[in-house]
Scaffold this motif. Structure first.
Motif, mmCIF file in Angstrom:
data_model
loop_
_atom_site.group_PDB
_atom_site.id
_atom_site.type_symbol
_atom_site.label_atom_id
_atom_site.label_comp_id
_atom_site.label_asym_id
_atom_site.label_seq_id
_atom_site.Cartn_x
_atom_site.Cartn_y
_atom_site.Cartn_z
ATOM 1 N N ARG A 140 0.851 -1.182 0.000
ATOM 2 C CA ARG A 140 0.000 0.000 0.000
ATOM 3 C C ARG A 140 0.891 1.237 0.000
ATOM 4 O O ARG A 140 1.153 1.838 1.043
ATOM 5 N N PRO A 141 1.414 1.612 -1.166
ATOM 6 C CA PRO A 141 2.356 2.731 -1.212
ATOM 7 C C PRO A 141 1.720 4.040 -0.762
ATOM 8 O O PRO A 141 0.511 4.249 -0.914
ATOM 9 N N THR A 142 2.542 4.915 -0.226
ATOM 10 C CA THR A 142 2.121 6.259 0.144
ATOM 11 C C THR A 142 2.696 7.245 -0.874
ATOM 12 O O THR A 142 3.464 6.871 -1.750
ATOM 13 N N GLY A 143 2.297 8.510 -0.758
ATOM 14 C CA GLY A 143 2.786 9.506 -1.709
ATOM 15 C C GLY A 143 2.153 9.393 -3.077
ATOM 16 O O GLY A 143 2.735 9.813 -4.080
ATOM 17 N N ASN A 144 0.952 8.838 -3.146
ATOM 18 C CA ASN A 144 0.253 8.688 -4.420
ATOM 19 C C ASN A 144 -0.344 10.025 -4.868
ATOM 20 O O ASN A 144 -0.302 11.027 -4.156
ATOM 21 N N LEU A 145 -0.951 10.032 -6.042
ATOM 22 C CA LEU A 145 -1.666 11.192 -6.560
ATOM 23 C C LEU A 145 -3.124 10.838 -6.767
ATOM 24 O O LEU A 145 -3.432 9.822 -7.392
ATOM 25 N N CYS A 146 -4.030 11.683 -6.255
ATOM 26 C CA CYS A 146 -5.444 11.589 -6.603
ATOM 27 C C CYS A 146 -5.873 12.947 -7.160
ATOM 28 O O CYS A 146 -5.288 13.984 -6.825
ATOM 29 N N THR A 147 -6.906 12.942 -8.006
ATOM 30 C CA THR A 147 -7.207 14.130 -8.802
ATOM 31 C C THR A 147 -8.699 14.469 -8.796
ATOM 32 O O THR A 147 -9.376 14.323 -9.820
ATOM 33 N N PRO A 148 -9.252 14.952 -7.686
ATOM 34 C CA PRO A 148 -10.666 15.355 -7.689
ATOM 35 C C PRO A 148 -10.886 16.605 -8.547
ATOM 36 O O PRO A 148 -10.457 17.699 -8.205
ATOM 37 N N GLY A 149 -11.530 16.405 -9.687
ATOM 38 C CA GLY A 149 -11.833 17.515 -10.577
ATOM 39 C C GLY A 149 -10.675 17.997 -11.420
ATOM 40 O O GLY A 149 -10.764 19.066 -12.042
ATOM 41 N N THR A 150 -9.608 17.212 -11.495
ATOM 42 C CA THR A 150 -8.397 17.639 -12.199
ATOM 43 C C THR A 150 -7.797 16.492 -13.002
ATOM 44 O O THR A 150 -8.160 15.329 -12.825
ATOM 45 N N ASN A 151 -6.852 16.826 -13.870
ATOM 46 C CA ASN A 151 -6.037 15.865 -14.600
ATOM 47 C C ASN A 151 -4.600 16.362 -14.622
ATOM 48 O O ASN A 151 -4.342 17.548 -14.353
ATOM 49 N N VAL A 152 -3.666 15.475 -14.961
ATOM 50 C CA VAL A 152 -2.257 15.848 -15.097
ATOM 51 C C VAL A 152 -1.675 15.136 -16.320
ATOM 52 O O VAL A 152 -2.329 14.287 -16.923
#
Length: 251
Positions: A140-152
């Motif tokens: 279960r890695p930490t430091g992930n990215l989640c994107t509520p209402g956004t993209n990258v």
């Protein structure tokens, strides 16, 4: 750029040089809570408290989570900077949360202005430096990215997955973990855990397919690019503490 996001970012306070604390260790001065279902500034159950030099997410007065996601907003938007902090999960999650909420919190950044979040909105439109602790035997890695209402953009490709795993390892709950976020003036974003880069991406932008992002796009005259915004500490149903929250402006 929508005024609701980062048009005010150049006004962010900048010291003569060096790192500056965003948390004084004694109070929540400069921070404002936004709890789902509550008006901005209202935190009737004491979700965000100061405890022995930390900002703690507490559920001492909750029976159930009941979808009451919480976010604690720092008072000024930021654009290019390095943000470093330490976090620690402890205790246990509330009984009605979903499995993904176990040992889960985050730092939201490039976020919409707190006053533009609707009363029942669960997450600010933002990018999330997701923080995870161990939960069972699976990695279960930490430091992930989640994107509520956004993209990258990652590797030259627009990434529309909501959550993207980092290369970090799994850390047990109960210990302090060092994390750092870097946002360069050209929009390159790097997550670091214990000093190691674990995820890099760029070109943060609003998602026109997201209902909560569309009003912000309209205010920006159709512009999608995000170059800054507000910082938030997150409450997602598991007790967590933050300390040594410091920022170094890069612009």
């Amino acid at each position: 750029m929508a005024a609701a996001l980062a048009a005010a970012a150049p006004a962010a306070d900048r010291p003569a040089g060096g790192w500056r604390p965003l948390f004084d260790g004694k109070s929540l001065d400069g921070w404002t809570p936004k709890i789902t279902g509550q008006a901005l500034g209202a935190d009737p159950l004491g979700t965000f408290i100061v405890d022995r030099g930390t900002i703690r997410v507490s559920y001492a007065h909750y029976g159930k989570f009941a979808g009451r996601f919480g976010h604690l907003a720092y008072r000024l938007p930021q654009s290019a900077y390095r943000l470093r902090f330490e976090y620690r999960f402890d205790g246990t999650y509330l009984p009605d949360v979903e499995a993904w909420q176990h040992s889960n919190s985050g730092i939201m950044f490039h976020g919409q202005a707190p006053e533009t979040i609707t009363r029942d909105q669960q997450f600010p439109v933002s990018l999330e430096f997701q923080l995870n602790g161990a939960d069972g035997r699976e990695p279960r890695p930490t430091g992930n990215l989640c994107t509520p209402g956004t993209n990258v953009v990652i590797g030259g490709k627009l990434e529309t997955e909501h959550c993207i795993r980092s290369r970090a390892r799994t850390f047990p709950n109960g210990r302090w973990i060092k994390a750092e976020l870097e946002v360069t003036p050209d929009g390159r974003i790097t997550h670091r855990i214990e000093g190691v880069p674990v995820l890099t991406y760029s070109a943060a932008q609003l998602d026109p397919a997201d209902a909560e992002a569309r009003p912000l796009i309209d205010r920006a005259g159709g512009t999608l690019a995000i170059s800054g915004g507000y910082l938030y500490l997150q409450s997602e149903g598991h007790p967590v503490a933050f300390r040594k929250i410091e920022l170094l402006p890069l612009n």
